[in-house]
Design a protein around this motif. Structure first.
Motif, mmCIF file in Angstrom:
data_model
loop_
_atom_site.group_PDB
_atom_site.id
_atom_site.type_symbol
_atom_site.label_atom_id
_atom_site.label_comp_id
_atom_site.label_asym_id
_atom_site.label_seq_id
_atom_site.Cartn_x
_atom_site.Cartn_y
_atom_site.Cartn_z
ATOM 1 N N LYS A 32 58.057 -73.210 -23.180
ATOM 2 C CA LYS A 32 57.367 -74.246 -23.941
ATOM 3 C C LYS A 32 56.044 -73.717 -24.468
ATOM 4 O O LYS A 32 55.356 -72.956 -23.805
ATOM 5 N N TYR A 33 55.720 -74.131 -25.680
ATOM 6 C CA TYR A 33 54.433 -73.840 -26.287
ATOM 7 C C TYR A 33 53.858 -75.162 -26.758
ATOM 8 O O TYR A 33 54.474 -75.861 -27.572
ATOM 9 N N LEU A 34 52.725 -75.540 -26.212
ATOM 10 C CA LEU A 34 52.091 -76.826 -26.512
ATOM 11 C C LEU A 34 53.063 -77.983 -26.284
ATOM 12 O O LEU A 34 53.102 -78.955 -27.029
ATOM 13 N N GLY A 35 53.877 -77.859 -25.237
ATOM 14 C CA GLY A 35 54.813 -78.912 -24.878
ATOM 15 C C GLY A 35 56.102 -78.917 -25.658
ATOM 16 O O GLY A 35 56.983 -79.727 -25.418
ATOM 17 N N VAL A 36 56.243 -78.007 -26.617
ATOM 18 C CA VAL A 36 57.447 -77.954 -27.448
ATOM 19 C C VAL A 36 58.287 -76.765 -26.979
ATOM 20 O O VAL A 36 57.788 -75.645 -26.880
ATOM 21 N N PRO A 37 59.568 -76.995 -26.679
ATOM 22 C CA PRO A 37 60.397 -75.889 -26.223
ATOM 23 C C PRO A 37 60.638 -74.862 -27.331
ATOM 24 O O PRO A 37 60.922 -75.225 -28.469
ATOM 25 N N LEU A 38 60.471 -73.596 -26.986
ATOM 26 C CA LEU A 38 60.787 -72.508 -27.909
ATOM 27 C C LEU A 38 62.229 -72.106 -27.641
ATOM 28 O O LEU A 38 62.596 -71.842 -26.504
ATOM 29 N N ILE A 39 63.017 -72.087 -28.681
ATOM 30 C CA ILE A 39 64.422 -71.729 -28.517
ATOM 31 C C ILE A 39 64.796 -70.676 -29.541
ATOM 32 O O ILE A 39 64.144 -70.533 -30.574
ATOM 33 N N GLN A 40 65.852 -69.964 -29.229
ATOM 34 C CA GLN A 40 66.383 -69.015 -30.197
ATOM 35 C C GLN A 40 67.395 -69.740 -31.068
ATOM 36 O O GLN A 40 68.133 -70.596 -30.596
ATOM 37 N N ARG A 45 69.633 -81.184 -32.238
ATOM 38 C CA ARG A 45 69.206 -82.584 -32.209
ATOM 39 C C ARG A 45 68.503 -82.917 -30.897
ATOM 40 O O ARG A 45 67.542 -83.666 -30.877
ATOM 41 N N GLU A 46 69.014 -82.353 -29.799
ATOM 42 C CA GLU A 46 68.434 -82.646 -28.489
ATOM 43 C C GLU A 46 66.984 -82.181 -28.420
ATOM 44 O O GLU A 46 66.112 -82.903 -27.937
ATOM 45 N N VAL A 47 66.732 -80.975 -28.891
ATOM 46 C CA VAL A 47 65.367 -80.434 -28.867
ATOM 47 C C VAL A 47 64.472 -81.244 -29.795
ATOM 48 O O VAL A 47 63.358 -81.630 -29.428
ATOM 49 N N ALA A 48 64.950 -81.526 -30.990
ATOM 50 C CA ALA A 48 64.154 -82.273 -31.962
ATOM 51 C C ALA A 48 63.873 -83.688 -31.468
ATOM 52 O O ALA A 48 62.768 -84.206 -31.655
ATOM 53 N N SER A 49 64.841 -84.320 -30.812
ATOM 54 C CA SER A 49 64.634 -85.699 -30.349
ATOM 55 C C SER A 49 63.570 -85.767 -29.270
ATOM 56 O O SER A 49 62.806 -86.736 -29.212
ATOM 57 N N VAL A 50 63.472 -84.757 -28.416
ATOM 58 C CA VAL A 50 62.426 -84.734 -27.389
ATOM 59 C C VAL A 50 61.054 -84.722 -28.053
ATOM 60 O O VAL A 50 60.155 -85.482 -27.688
ATOM 61 N N VAL A 51 60.890 -83.859 -29.047
ATOM 62 C CA VAL A 51 59.610 -83.746 -29.750
ATOM 63 C C VAL A 51 59.312 -85.029 -30.514
ATOM 64 O O VAL A 51 58.189 -85.553 -30.456
ATOM 65 N N LEU A 52 60.284 -85.560 -31.222
ATOM 66 C CA LEU A 52 60.075 -86.789 -32.000
ATOM 67 C C LEU A 52 59.724 -87.971 -31.108
ATOM 68 O O LEU A 52 58.865 -88.787 -31.459
ATOM 69 N N LYS A 72 58.122 -87.865 -28.264
ATOM 70 C CA LYS A 72 56.731 -87.685 -27.838
ATOM 71 C C LYS A 72 55.769 -88.113 -28.943
ATOM 72 O O LYS A 72 54.749 -88.752 -28.682
ATOM 73 N N ILE A 73 56.088 -87.757 -30.177
ATOM 74 C CA ILE A 73 55.240 -88.141 -31.313
ATOM 75 C C ILE A 73 55.229 -89.656 -31.475
ATOM 76 O O ILE A 73 54.172 -90.262 -31.679
ATOM 77 N N LYS A 74 56.397 -90.302 -31.365
ATOM 78 C CA LYS A 74 56.477 -91.758 -31.498
ATOM 79 C C LYS A 74 55.640 -92.457 -30.432
ATOM 80 O O LYS A 74 54.951 -93.443 -30.709
ATOM 81 N N LEU A 75 55.694 -91.954 -29.195
ATOM 82 C CA LEU A 75 54.898 -92.550 -28.124
ATOM 83 C C LEU A 75 53.403 -92.439 -28.424
ATOM 84 O O LEU A 75 52.645 -93.388 -28.193
ATOM 85 N N LYS A 76 52.983 -91.291 -28.923
ATOM 86 C CA LYS A 76 51.565 -91.113 -29.276
ATOM 87 C C LYS A 76 51.162 -92.068 -30.377
ATOM 88 O O LYS A 76 50.108 -92.708 -30.310
ATOM 89 N N LEU A 77 51.986 -92.168 -31.417
ATOM 90 C CA LEU A 77 51.665 -93.061 -32.533
ATOM 91 C C LEU A 77 51.566 -94.507 -32.067
ATOM 92 O O LEU A 77 50.663 -95.241 -32.484
ATOM 93 N N ASN A 78 52.485 -94.921 -31.206
ATOM 94 C CA ASN A 78 52.450 -96.295 -30.707
ATOM 95 C C ASN A 78 51.181 -96.564 -29.912
ATOM 96 O O ASN A 78 50.577 -97.637 -30.026
ATOM 97 N N SER A 79 50.751 -95.604 -29.104
ATOM 98 C CA SER A 79 49.530 -95.821 -28.326
ATOM 99 C C SER A 79 48.306 -95.866 -29.248
ATOM 100 O O SER A 79 47.378 -96.633 -29.018
#
Length: 86
Positions: A46-54, A59-66, A68-75
Motif C-alpha cells: 500500500k502507498y498512502l492507503g492505496v494498494p499497489l498492484i501489478q 473493480r475490487e481494488v477500485a471499489s476499496v479506494v472509491l 474511502k473517498i465517499k466516506l471522506k466526502l460524506n464526513s
C-alpha cells in the motif's frame, strides 16, 4: 536521489522507501538496490492507503479506494451543515 533532495529540500526516509521492479535481471536488481541503499518492494503493497498492484486495476481494488473517498466526502459534507435552523 541526492540531486532531487537538494533541489527540493525534501529528504527521503530510506527505511520507508521501497524499489519496485518490472522485468529486470536479478543482477541488475541487486545493483540498483545497492546503489539506492533501499529494500525491494513486493506487490501487493500500500502507498498512502492505496494498494499497489501489478497489471490492470480491478473493480475490487477500485471499489476499496472509491468507498474511502465517499466516506471522506460524506464526513466533509456533514461538517458544512448548519444546525442553527433546527
Amino acid at each position: 536521489m541526492e540531486r532531487y533532495q537538494s533541489a527540493t529540500g525534501q529528504l527521503m526516509n530510506k527505511s520507508k522507501c521501497r524499489v519496485f521492479f518490472g522485468n529486470f535481471t536479478d543482477q541488475r536488481k541487486t545493483k540498483v538496490l545497492e546503489v539506492l541503499d533501499m529494500l525491494q518492494g513486493l506487490c501487493p503493497e500500500k502507498y498512502l492507503g492505496v494498494p499497489l498492484i501489478q497489471g490492470r486495476v480491478t473493480r475490487e481494488v477500485a471499489s476499496v479506494v472509491l468507498n474511502k473517498i465517499k466516506l471522506k466526502l460524506n464526513s466533509w459534507k456533514g461538517r458544512q451543515l448548519s444546525f442553527q435552523g433546527l
